[in-house]
Design a protein around this motif. Structure first.
Motif, mmCIF file in Angstrom:
data_model
loop_
_atom_site.group_PDB
_atom_site.id
_atom_site.type_symbol
_atom_site.label_atom_id
_atom_site.label_comp_id
_atom_site.label_asym_id
_atom_site.label_seq_id
_atom_site.Cartn_x
_atom_site.Cartn_y
_atom_site.Cartn_z
ATOM 1 N N CYS A 172 38.396 91.702 39.070
ATOM 2 C CA CYS A 172 39.508 91.794 40.026
ATOM 3 C C CYS A 172 40.504 92.869 39.600
ATOM 4 O O CYS A 172 41.018 93.626 40.445
ATOM 5 N N ILE A 173 40.770 92.942 38.311
ATOM 6 C CA ILE A 173 41.683 93.961 37.811
ATOM 7 C C ILE A 173 41.092 95.352 38.021
ATOM 8 O O ILE A 173 41.806 96.308 38.386
ATOM 9 N N MET A 174 39.795 95.493 37.804
ATOM 10 C CA MET A 174 39.140 96.781 38.072
ATOM 11 C C MET A 174 39.310 97.184 39.528
ATOM 12 O O MET A 174 39.604 98.347 39.841
ATOM 13 N N ALA A 175 39.123 96.218 40.415
ATOM 14 C CA ALA A 175 39.278 96.497 41.847
ATOM 15 C C ALA A 175 40.714 96.913 42.166
ATOM 16 O O ALA A 175 40.950 97.833 42.958
ATOM 17 N N ILE A 176 41.678 96.252 41.537
ATOM 18 C CA ILE A 176 43.087 96.599 41.741
ATOM 19 C C ILE A 176 43.359 98.026 41.282
ATOM 20 O O ILE A 176 44.056 98.798 41.967
ATOM 21 N N VAL A 177 42.819 98.395 40.140
ATOM 22 C CA VAL A 177 43.022 99.750 39.613
ATOM 23 C C VAL A 177 42.430 100.786 40.565
ATOM 24 O O VAL A 177 43.044 101.828 40.835
ATOM 25 N N VAL A 178 41.235 100.506 41.093
ATOM 26 C CA VAL A 178 40.593 101.436 42.027
ATOM 27 C C VAL A 178 41.421 101.580 43.300
ATOM 28 O O VAL A 178 41.667 102.697 43.784
ATOM 29 N N VAL A 179 41.870 100.446 43.857
ATOM 30 C CA VAL A 179 42.669 100.479 45.088
ATOM 31 C C VAL A 179 43.973 101.233 44.864
ATOM 32 O O VAL A 179 44.385 102.063 45.697
ATOM 33 N N LEU A 180 44.640 100.970 43.751
ATOM 34 C CA LEU A 180 45.887 101.672 43.443
ATOM 35 C C LEU A 180 45.655 103.160 43.265
ATOM 36 O O LEU A 180 46.481 103.985 43.699
ATOM 37 N N SER A 181 44.535 103.528 42.649
ATOM 38 C CA SER A 181 44.221 104.945 42.451
ATOM 39 C C SER A 181 44.044 105.654 43.783
ATOM 40 O O SER A 181 44.573 106.751 44.002
ATOM 41 N N VAL A 182 43.302 105.019 44.695
ATOM 42 C CA VAL A 182 43.092 105.605 46.031
ATOM 43 C C VAL A 182 44.415 105.702 46.781
ATOM 44 O O VAL A 182 44.714 106.720 47.426
ATOM 45 N N PHE A 183 45.224 104.659 46.665
ATOM 46 C CA PHE A 183 46.531 104.662 47.332
ATOM 47 C C PHE A 183 47.414 105.795 46.811
ATOM 48 O O PHE A 183 48.078 106.492 47.588
ATOM 49 N N CYS A 184 47.415 105.976 45.479
ATOM 50 C CA CYS A 184 48.244 107.025 44.892
ATOM 51 C C CYS A 184 47.799 108.417 45.348
ATOM 52 O O CYS A 184 48.624 109.274 45.666
ATOM 53 N N VAL A 185 46.488 108.628 45.360
ATOM 54 C CA VAL A 185 45.964 109.939 45.748
ATOM 55 C C VAL A 185 46.309 110.265 47.195
ATOM 56 O O VAL A 185 46.663 111.399 47.533
ATOM 57 N N ARG A 186 46.243 109.280 48.063
ATOM 58 C CA ARG A 186 46.428 109.525 49.492
ATOM 59 C C ARG A 186 47.881 109.478 49.958
ATOM 60 O O ARG A 186 48.218 110.072 50.986
ATOM 61 N N SER A 187 48.737 108.793 49.220
ATOM 62 C CA SER A 187 50.103 108.584 49.719
ATOM 63 C C SER A 187 51.166 109.402 48.994
ATOM 64 O O SER A 187 52.264 109.593 49.517
ATOM 65 N N PHE A 188 50.864 109.882 47.792
ATOM 66 C CA PHE A 188 51.885 110.613 47.044
ATOM 67 C C PHE A 188 52.180 111.967 47.692
ATOM 68 O O PHE A 188 51.288 112.621 48.240
#
Length: 212
Positions: free
Chosen positions: A15-31
């Protein structure tokens, strides 16, 4: 009765791995380059800290190692902190999880060392200063790997056990200070594991020798 393949620590870790992946995608697309938000500034400061730490140990081509060390730091930190949530346990309080992390570091050292020096130059280091030092170098590699796993496991499991005992004996309000200590310990242990991994990889790449 056979133990389940997916233990609580494994499920939490996934679950933590999934959270890290989702946060990474969010950061790349929203920053954004202009008018960054508070969350973006925090993430940028974190990345700058990791990049600076890696560059200090590996001044030549630090970006080769940056993704691994950054991922280890963030992942272990989240694993340590999740134990603060009632009903959840830190995956790093499980020896199998910390052993897997230590094995990643164990295999990363020769991987980056061979990439930096070539396989012959890297293997030659095991026979320095004399050829009979080879078994001692191998034992050193194995020992520090075991130490990495046991240190993180021991600190996090003892912290969780201590909090559990306080909750049973003193109720839910008294361990607030102990929870704060858990927070500090979680950050500290993540940092120690990551910096030791970085030093081991840097020594394999002879980065420390080049700095001198």
């Amino acid at each position: 009765m056979a133990e389940p393949i997916l233990t609580e620590s494994t499920v939490t870790s996934l679950c933590i791995m999934a959270i890290v992946v989702v946060l990474s995608v969010f950061c790349v697309r929203s920053f954004k380059l202009k008018s960054p938000g508070y969350f973006q500034l925090i993430v940028e400061d974190l990345v700058s800290f990791i990049e600076k730490s890696v560059t200090e140990q590996i001044p030549k081509n630090p970006h080769e190692v940056l993704p691994l060390i950054g991922t280890l730091w963030i992942y272990i930190l989240l694993c340590n902190l999740i134990g603060l949530i009632p009903g959840l346990h830190s995956p790093t309080a499980d020896l199998s999880i910390t052993s897997a992390l230590a094995l990643i570091v164990f295999f990363s050292v020769p991987y980056y060392g061979i990439r930096a020096e070539g396989i012959l130059a890297y293997l030659k280091e095991y026979f320095v200063p004399f050829f009979w030092f080879f078994p001692f170098h191998v034992i050193s590699e194995i020992t520090r790997t075991v130490t990495l796993a046991v240190r993180l496991y021991g600190n996090m499991s003892s912290m969780e056990i201590g909090i559990g005992i306080l909750l049973l004996l003193a109720g839910f309000l008294s361990p607030v200070a102990f929870l704060l200590l858990h927070l500090i310990e979680a950050i500290l242990q993540a940092y120690i594991f990551g910096i030791l991994a970085l030093i081991y990889i840097a020594s394999g790449m002879e980065a420390l020798a080049q700095k001198k």
